[in-house]
Write a protein that holds these residues in place. Structure first.
Motif, PDB file in Angstrom:
ATOM      1  N   LEU A 142      30.453  40.033  78.366  1.00 32.90           N
ATOM      2  CA  LEU A 142      30.395  38.575  78.497  1.00 32.90           C
ATOM      3  C   LEU A 142      29.663  38.177  79.773  1.00 32.90           C
ATOM      4  O   LEU A 142      29.010  37.126  79.830  1.00 32.90           O
ATOM      5  CB  LEU A 142      31.811  37.987  78.495  1.00 32.90           C
ATOM      6  N   ASP A 143      29.744  39.006  80.807  1.00 31.33           N
ATOM      7  CA  ASP A 143      29.079  38.717  82.071  1.00 31.33           C
ATOM      8  C   ASP A 143      27.561  38.886  81.985  1.00 31.33           C
ATOM      9  O   ASP A 143      26.810  38.109  82.565  1.00 31.33           O
ATOM     10  CB  ASP A 143      29.609  39.635  83.169  1.00 31.33           C
ATOM     11  N   ARG A 150      25.764  35.539  73.666  1.00 30.49           N
ATOM     12  CA  ARG A 150      27.067  36.185  73.568  1.00 30.49           C
ATOM     13  C   ARG A 150      27.518  36.405  72.132  1.00 30.49           C
ATOM     14  O   ARG A 150      28.268  37.332  71.846  1.00 30.49           O
ATOM     15  CB  ARG A 150      28.118  35.366  74.330  1.00 30.49           C
ATOM     16  N   GLY A 151      27.089  35.546  71.210  1.00 28.00           N
ATOM     17  CA  GLY A 151      27.468  35.744  69.810  1.00 28.00           C
ATOM     18  C   GLY A 151      26.983  37.090  69.293  1.00 28.00           C
ATOM     19  O   GLY A 151      27.738  37.869  68.704  1.00 28.00           O
ATOM     20  N   ALA A 155      29.119  40.553  68.433  1.00 34.67           N
ATOM     21  CA  ALA A 155      28.987  41.214  67.129  1.00 34.67           C
ATOM     22  C   ALA A 155      28.837  42.720  67.324  1.00 34.67           C
ATOM     23  O   ALA A 155      29.444  43.524  66.607  1.00 34.67           O
ATOM     24  CB  ALA A 155      27.792  40.643  66.375  1.00 34.67           C
ATOM     25  N   ILE A 156      28.012  43.109  68.318  1.00 35.08           N
ATOM     26  CA  ILE A 156      27.867  44.534  68.644  1.00 35.08           C
ATOM     27  C   ILE A 156      29.204  45.109  69.098  1.00 35.08           C
ATOM     28  O   ILE A 156      29.606  46.209  68.705  1.00 35.08           O
ATOM     29  CB  ILE A 156      26.805  44.721  69.743  1.00 35.08           C
ATOM     30  N   PHE A 157      29.894  44.351  69.933  1.00 38.89           N
ATOM     31  CA  PHE A 157      31.203  44.779  70.421  1.00 38.89           C
ATOM     32  C   PHE A 157      32.179  44.962  69.256  1.00 38.89           C
ATOM     33  O   PHE A 157      32.926  45.942  69.193  1.00 38.89           O
ATOM     34  CB  PHE A 157      31.740  43.734  71.403  1.00 38.89           C
ATOM     35  N   ASP A 519      36.335  33.309  71.148  1.00 38.03           N
ATOM     36  CA  ASP A 519      35.782  34.613  70.824  1.00 38.03           C
ATOM     37  C   ASP A 519      36.809  35.432  70.065  1.00 38.03           C
ATOM     38  O   ASP A 519      37.779  35.886  70.605  1.00 38.03           O
ATOM     39  CB  ASP A 519      35.381  35.329  72.127  1.00 38.03           C
ATOM     40  N   HIS A 520      36.551  35.615  68.786  1.00 39.96           N
ATOM     41  CA  HIS A 520      37.533  36.308  67.950  1.00 39.96           C
ATOM     42  C   HIS A 520      37.641  37.789  68.292  1.00 39.96           C
ATOM     43  O   HIS A 520      38.667  38.400  68.021  1.00 39.96           O
ATOM     44  CB  HIS A 520      37.148  36.153  66.475  1.00 39.96           C
ATOM     45  N   SER A 521      36.608  38.359  68.832  1.00 33.68           N
ATOM     46  CA  SER A 521      36.679  39.779  69.167  1.00 33.68           C
ATOM     47  C   SER A 521      37.657  40.062  70.267  1.00 33.68           C
ATOM     48  O   SER A 521      38.038  41.194  70.498  1.00 33.68           O
ATOM     49  CB  SER A 521      35.297  40.295  69.564  1.00 33.68           C
TER      50      SER A 521
END
Length: 525
Positions: A142-143, A150-151, A155-157, A519-521
């Protein structure tokens, strides 16, 4: 949000100072933290497939070997909430390095373990050090990405979080079959070393905050209550429950610690868990529903491995391959459902998810060791799809009406509820399995008499000679096998009923006028 509130949640906030549009070595940083996430995510499922082999190596019983799973889950559950405090107090890079190094060392010790006590203790260490890896990695990503980017970064995360459980049974099965079960832990060494050197080289340190505070009394009492509860569940069946002084003591410790935690929570200031969280109906119902999801899904996974390998005689590689589609179903449906949230009533998506889970468990109540591989794969895929329909919508509706100032604390408690549900589910189904095998064996054996026509037919056909020692041994094996099959069916039926019982709670959820941007992740792992 105050530093102490953020710290108690286990959610490490992004630092505005580092959220610049251009970050040097951003690709390398992403790769390093993603590796750390994959390493931790792999260990949530990779050990499941090797449980029968570990059981033989450390001479553990069926209910004891599940401690290898529950010890890791409980340790991670307890140590996830204070990860925010630790990052603020000592620095994020320093904590990430300690977590990676500690996780790798604990993994190596697990691989070298020679007894049940050793492997359970080292799995506890794995959970302690691995708890902070996912929130720390997410915070760093996020940083280094701008709000517009960030979206895609998340998604990668999310893929990294989900690819571990998908690949875990397959990789674990191959390593166990071709090398040794110990390599399911040794594999973390090369991954961890790459991640460690990458973090040392590319990740910048955050400023330590000596004023960060944690509600140690609340954290300590909740941790003590969770630990005592887990010991009570894990040891209860073996020690005949309340006829044992140890079980009585563990129950007393759990009750007293939880009572002190509740009194402190509702009377203290800036406590570990904020009572205001439970004023929000969606959050309260969402936490209960997430506990039930953890209970049914992870307990079913824990039961599948001994069912496939012990009852059905599957080689470990085959067992891993037929369990793999379960994770694929979860991943596919998470991406599909993610696009449907906000367009379709979230409660409808949840009902579909619970319905798919209940149907898969219902189908498993009809299984026998003769069930086809195709049916196992299809049922596993459906069960995984049910989880995919639950994760993102349940996260959305749980935090939809929650005050933004409480969202960090809510995230930590939400993750804690899932982990506790998972560990309780595994322990509960394992204890019931052992008890039901004994009860079913006694019930079936009561019908084995000289006047039983089926036995007379087998004796005349010279299949079994009940008068010989070999015949009696064979007969006892058949009875035990049938008793075990029925015990598994009883466990699957119980999980199905618990899943169905959770479905009416969906109707207690209410919709918000506008879904919050969140952020759902943050709650995927």
């Amino acid at each position: 949000m105050s530093a102490s509130a953020t710290a108690s949640a286990g959610q490490i906030p992004a630092s505005p100072a580092t959220a610049a549009p251009k970050i040097a070595n951003r690709g390398a940083i992403t790769a390093c933290v993603i590796l750390a996430v994959i390493m931790q995510a792999l260990d949530t499922t990779i050990a499941n497939i090797a449980l029968p082999h570990i059981q033989g190596s450390v001479s553990a019983s069926q209910d004891q070997i599940n401690w290898v799973l529950t010890s890791y889950i409980v340790a991670a559950a307890i140590m996830t909430p204070p990860s925010g405090f630790l990052a603020a107090r000592f620095g994020r890079k320093r904590l990430l390095l300690v977590s990676i190094i500690g996780f790798v060392i604990a993994s190596m010790l697990c691989g070298m373990a020679q007894s049940l006590v050793q492997i359970v203790g080292f799995r506890l260490l794995q959970g302690v050090f691995g708890a902070a890896l996912v929130p720390l990695a997410q915070s760093i990503m996020l940083d280094i990405y701008t709000p517009e980017e960030r979206g895609g970064a998340m998604a990668i995360f999310g893929v990294a979080v989900m690819v571990g459980p998908v690949l875990g049974p397959v990789i674990g099965g191959w390593l166990t079959d071709h090398i040794s079960w110990r390599w399911i832990f040794y594999i973390n060494l090369p991954i961890g070393l790459i991640a460690m050197f990458g973090v040392m080289a590319f990740v910048t340190e955050t400023k330590a905050n000596a004023g960060a505070r944690l509600d140690w009394l609340g954290f300590g009492m909740l941790s003590l209550a969770i630990g005592a509860l887990q010991m009570f569940l894990d040891r209860g069946e073996q020690l005949d429950w309340f006829s044992s002084r140890e079980i009585q003591l563990e129950a007393l410790i759990c009750a007293c610690a939880f009572y002190i935690f509740l009194v402190h929570t509702f009377t203290g200031k800036d406590t570990f868990v904020k009572p205001r969280l439970f004023v929000d109906r969606n959050f309260t119902v969402g936490v209960v529903l997430m506990s039930s999801v953890g209970l049914s899904y992870y307990a079913a996974m824990a039961l599948m491995t001994p069912y496939l390998q012990s009852l059905m005689g599957y080689p470990v590689v085959t067992a891993g391959l037929v369990m793999g589609p379960r994770g694929i179903g979860t991943m596919v449906c998470m991406f599909v459902v993610g696009r449907m949230v906000g367009k379709v009533d979230t409660r409808l998506l949840l009902l579909v998810g619970f319905g798919l889970t209940a149907w898969s468990l219902y189908d498993m109540t009809g299984w026998t060791p003769d069930v086809s591989q195709q049916r196992i794969i299809v049922t596993g895929f459906v069960q995984g799809s049910g989880l995919g329909f639950l994760f993102v919508p349940l996260t959305t509706v749980t935090f939809q009406t929650l005050d933004p100032s409480l969202r960090g604390d809510g995230t930590g408690l939400y993750n804690l509820s899932r982990n506790i549900g998972s560990s309780v589910g595994i322990s509960m189904t394992s204890a019931l399995l052992s008890e039901n095998i004994q009860a079913n064996h006694a019930d079936i054996a009561s019908h084995i008499t000289p006047y039983n026509q089926a036995l007379q037919v087998m004796a005349r056909a010279k299949i079994i000679d009940p008068m010989s020692a070999a015949g009696q041994t064979m007969l006892d094996g058949l009875v035990t096998r049938q008793a075990t099959i029925i015990a598994y069916i009883d466990d699957f039926k119980l999980m199905m009923l618990l899943t169905l019982a959770a479905m009416p709670l969906v109707f207690l959820l209410k919709r918000a006028a506008r879904p919050p941007q969140m952020d759902h992740s943050a709650v995927m792992e």
